[in-house]
Each structure stands twice: as structure tokens, then as C-alpha cells.
Design an enzyme around this catalytic site. Structure first.
Site, PDB file in Angstrom:
ATOM      1  N   SER A  12      40.811  56.301  44.447  1.00  0.00           N
ATOM      2  CA  SER A  12      41.300  56.944  45.664  1.00  0.00           C
ATOM      3  C   SER A  12      42.693  56.446  46.038  1.00  0.00           C
ATOM      4  O   SER A  12      43.398  57.081  46.826  1.00  0.00           O
ATOM      5  CB  SER A  12      40.338  56.690  46.828  1.00  0.00           C
ATOM      6  OG  SER A  12      40.288  55.306  47.141  1.00  0.00           O
ATOM      7  N   ARG A  36      35.272  52.753  49.936  1.00  0.00           N
ATOM      8  CA  ARG A  36      35.470  52.642  51.380  1.00  0.00           C
ATOM      9  C   ARG A  36      36.055  53.901  52.023  1.00  0.00           C
ATOM     10  O   ARG A  36      35.418  54.503  52.875  1.00  0.00           O
ATOM     11  CB  ARG A  36      36.361  51.429  51.697  1.00  0.00           C
ATOM     12  CG  ARG A  36      35.678  50.091  51.468  1.00  0.00           C
ATOM     13  CD  ARG A  36      36.498  48.938  52.026  1.00  0.00           C
ATOM     14  NE  ARG A  36      37.736  48.751  51.287  1.00  0.00           N
ATOM     15  CZ  ARG A  36      37.845  47.990  50.223  1.00  0.00           C
ATOM     16  NH1 ARG A  36      36.801  47.365  49.746  1.00  0.00           N
ATOM     17  NH2 ARG A  36      39.011  47.852  49.610  1.00  0.00           N
ATOM     18  N   ASN A  61      29.490  51.796  45.063  1.00  0.00           N
ATOM     19  CA  ASN A  61      29.872  50.410  44.823  1.00  0.00           C
ATOM     20  C   ASN A  61      29.433  50.056  43.405  1.00  0.00           C
ATOM     21  O   ASN A  61      28.249  49.862  43.143  1.00  0.00           O
ATOM     22  CB  ASN A  61      29.190  49.494  45.840  1.00  0.00           C
ATOM     23  CG  ASN A  61      29.489  48.020  45.594  1.00  0.00           C
ATOM     24  OD1 ASN A  61      30.098  47.652  44.584  1.00  0.00           O
ATOM     25  ND2 ASN A  61      29.057  47.159  46.501  1.00  0.00           N
ATOM     26  N   VAL A  62      30.387  49.999  42.473  1.00  0.00           N
ATOM     27  CA  VAL A  62      30.023  49.800  41.072  1.00  0.00           C
ATOM     28  C   VAL A  62      29.557  48.379  40.771  1.00  0.00           C
ATOM     29  O   VAL A  62      29.203  48.079  39.626  1.00  0.00           O
ATOM     30  CB  VAL A  62      31.196  50.181  40.142  1.00  0.00           C
ATOM     31  CG1 VAL A  62      31.462  51.669  40.199  1.00  0.00           C
ATOM     32  CG2 VAL A  62      32.452  49.387  40.479  1.00  0.00           C
ATOM     33  N   TYR A 150      43.306  32.357  42.499  1.00  0.00           N
ATOM     34  CA  TYR A 150      42.819  33.476  41.694  1.00  0.00           C
ATOM     35  C   TYR A 150      41.593  33.115  40.845  1.00  0.00           C
ATOM     36  O   TYR A 150      41.203  33.859  39.957  1.00  0.00           O
ATOM     37  CB  TYR A 150      43.959  33.937  40.783  1.00  0.00           C
ATOM     38  CG  TYR A 150      43.909  35.382  40.346  1.00  0.00           C
ATOM     39  CD1 TYR A 150      44.108  36.415  41.256  1.00  0.00           C
ATOM     40  CD2 TYR A 150      43.697  35.723  39.012  1.00  0.00           C
ATOM     41  CE1 TYR A 150      44.096  37.738  40.848  1.00  0.00           C
ATOM     42  CE2 TYR A 150      43.689  37.041  38.595  1.00  0.00           C
ATOM     43  CZ  TYR A 150      43.888  38.041  39.513  1.00  0.00           C
ATOM     44  OH  TYR A 150      43.880  39.355  39.109  1.00  0.00           O
ATOM     45  N   LYS A 157      38.141  38.684  35.190  1.00  0.00           N
ATOM     46  CA  LYS A 157      38.991  39.488  34.315  1.00  0.00           C
ATOM     47  C   LYS A 157      38.948  38.969  32.875  1.00  0.00           C
ATOM     48  O   LYS A 157      39.061  39.749  31.920  1.00  0.00           O
ATOM     49  CB  LYS A 157      40.431  39.500  34.836  1.00  0.00           C
ATOM     50  CG  LYS A 157      40.603  40.268  36.142  1.00  0.00           C
ATOM     51  CD  LYS A 157      40.253  41.739  35.979  1.00  0.00           C
ATOM     52  CE  LYS A 157      40.616  42.543  37.209  1.00  0.00           C
ATOM     53  NZ  LYS A 157      40.296  43.980  37.057  1.00  0.00           N
ATOM     54  N   THR A 188      50.846  46.532  45.159  1.00  0.00           N
ATOM     55  CA  THR A 188      49.895  47.530  45.640  1.00  0.00           C
ATOM     56  C   THR A 188      49.262  47.041  46.937  1.00  0.00           C
ATOM     57  O   THR A 188      49.484  45.910  47.379  1.00  0.00           O
ATOM     58  CB  THR A 188      48.779  47.768  44.610  1.00  0.00           C
ATOM     59  OG1 THR A 188      48.028  46.543  44.454  1.00  0.00           O
ATOM     60  CG2 THR A 188      49.353  48.164  43.261  1.00  0.00           C
TER      61      THR A 188
END
Length: 249
Positions: A12, A36, A61-62, A150, A157, A188
Site C-alpha cells: 500500500s 493498517r 498480517n502475514v 537493528y 533479514k 521511506t
């Protein structure tokens, strides 16, 4: 022949939206997944449909396997096929390792790592019916090097990149190509949640050898390359798109 269908999770907004738009321009029907903002998803759908393709908007929600099943059932019921799955949705708690709680770890790993496994299982079942397909995941430099705050996301990841290698081998016999794209810092909406956002942006702008920061379109272009026929012999790889910053010590 029916239009091919692509599912992009977290599409989205941000990088996922950029990828979805590029796929639509290539003639793919697009499944927009969001968690959301329904209004953002609907706005993206309207823009995609301007290219003459169809869309399906699904809230899911994956990080929850039962929601993944509902998502892929909706894809099959609507389009009857799936040709491309882009594993883009991501979330995570940004804290140092010693400040992480079990709930932070589980939330991050579920959405960023577990989702790829169970989405890939569902995607493979649909893709195999049409002779194969492509799966591409989004990763980041934090999978292989230290980034402040992180820890949980970086580990999740790293799991995505490892799982990409395993899936690439096991799904090859089904005609399914699996790869990943790893990006440097991209400005972003997600980056606004980083407590050291300004530091990350400053470093990226000052140190990237290419002379500029990586942009969303750069990563989307990398995904599109991996989906192309020219990249068909690239399997289980993580393509790094960072302007060269990871080459610096």
C-alpha cells in the site's frame, strides 16, 4: 492468455507500492496486501487500475499463518493463479540487543522471517499449477553487517536471505525461481521509526560511492530485473543495491 498475477505484501506504500506499480505497467494483475491503512491501499489500487489491470486488496498480517492462508485463498478465488510473489512486508522493534524483550523478538521474526516460509509454501502450490513463477524478497544491509538499534530486524533479514537459498534449491524442480534484493538506507516512511534516522541519512548521503542515496525506484528496478527472463539463471542470490556503501569499512 489470462493476465499474469503478482502478489506484493506490504504494497500500500513505500517500496512495495513502487514494485506493484512497475508490475502493473508490465500488465500484471496486482494483489495489494496491507496491515493498517485501508485508504492507502485503495489509493494504490486506483492508480494501478489506471494501467488497465485488475487489483485485489486484502488486509492480512502475514506474521500469522492463518492470515497467510486467507490471503492466498483470496488470490486463488479471484484470479485462479499466481505468477509472482514479492515478500516485501516488514516490521520490527528497533532497540539494542540487551533491551529486546521476547515479544519484540517474536513480532519481528514472525513478520519478517516466518512470513516468507509460509507464504512461499502457499505461493508454490499456486505457481506450480501454471508451470512455475518467481519469488523475490526484500532484505537489507543489516542482515550482514552491524547497524545501530537493528538487532532483531537484522537477524530476521539474515534468516530471509538464508531461507531464500534453501527455497531456491527446493522449488527449482517446480519451475519457481527464488532470489532477494538487499538495499542500503532508503528514505521511506519506515525510516521515520529509527531513533537514529538523521544519522543514517547523513551517512548515506555523505559516504555512498555512487554519489547519492539509494531510492525506492532503485530497489524496485532490482526486483524487476530478477523477475525478467534475462535473470532466469540467477537462483538463491541476494542482489545488493546500495550504491557501493557496503564496500567501505
Amino acid at each position: 492468455m489470462e493476465n499474469k498475477t503478482a502478489l506484493v505484501t506490504g504494497s500500500s506504500r513505500g517500496i512495495g507500492r513502487e514494485i506493484a506499480l512497475k508490475l502493473a505497467k508490465k500488465g500484471y494483475n496486482i494483489v495489494i496486501n496491507y496491515a493498517r491503512s485501508k485508504s492507502a491501499a485503495q489509493e494504490t489500487a486506483e492508480e494501478i487500475e489506471s494501467f488497465g489491470v485488475k487489483t485485489l486488496v486484502v488486509k492480512a498480517n502475514v506474521g500469522k499463518p492463518e492470515k497467510i492462508t486467507e490471503l492466498f485463498t483470496a488470490v486463488e478465488d479471484t484470479f485462479g493463479r499466481l505468477d509472482v510473489f514479492v515478500n516485501n512486508a516488514a516490521s520490527g522493534v528497533l532497540r539494542p540487543a540487551l533491551e529486546l524483550e521476547e515479544s519484540h523478538w517474536d513480532w519481528t521474526m514472525n513478520i519478517n522471517s516466518k512470513a516468507l516460509l509460509f507464504c512461499a509454501q502457499e505461493a508454490a502450490g499456486l505457481m506450480e499449477k501454471n508451470g512455475g513463477g518467481n519469488i523475490v524478497s526484500l532484505s537489507s544491509l543489516g542482515a550482514r553487517r552491524y547497524l545501530k538499534n537493528y538487532t532483531a530486524v537484522g537477524v530476521s533479514k539474515a534468516a530471509v536471505e538464508a531461507l531464500t537459498r534453501y527455497l531456491a534449491v527446493e522449488l527449482a524442480e517446480k519451475g519457481i525461481i527464488v532470489n532477494a534484493v538487499s538495499g542500503g538506507a532508503v528514505d521511506t516512511e519506515a525510516l521515520t521509526h529509527f531513533p537514529n534516522r538523521e544519522e543514517l541519512l547523513r551517512e548515506a548521503k555523505e559516504r555512498t560511492p555512487a554519489g547519492r542515496m539509494v531510492e525506492m525506484e532503485d530497489l524496485a528496478n532490482g526486483v524487476m530485473f530478477l523477475l525478467s527472463e534475462e535473470a532466469s539463471m540467477i537462483r538463491g542470490q541476494t542482489l545488493t543495491i546500495d550504491g557501493g556503501i557496503s564496500l567501505l569499512t
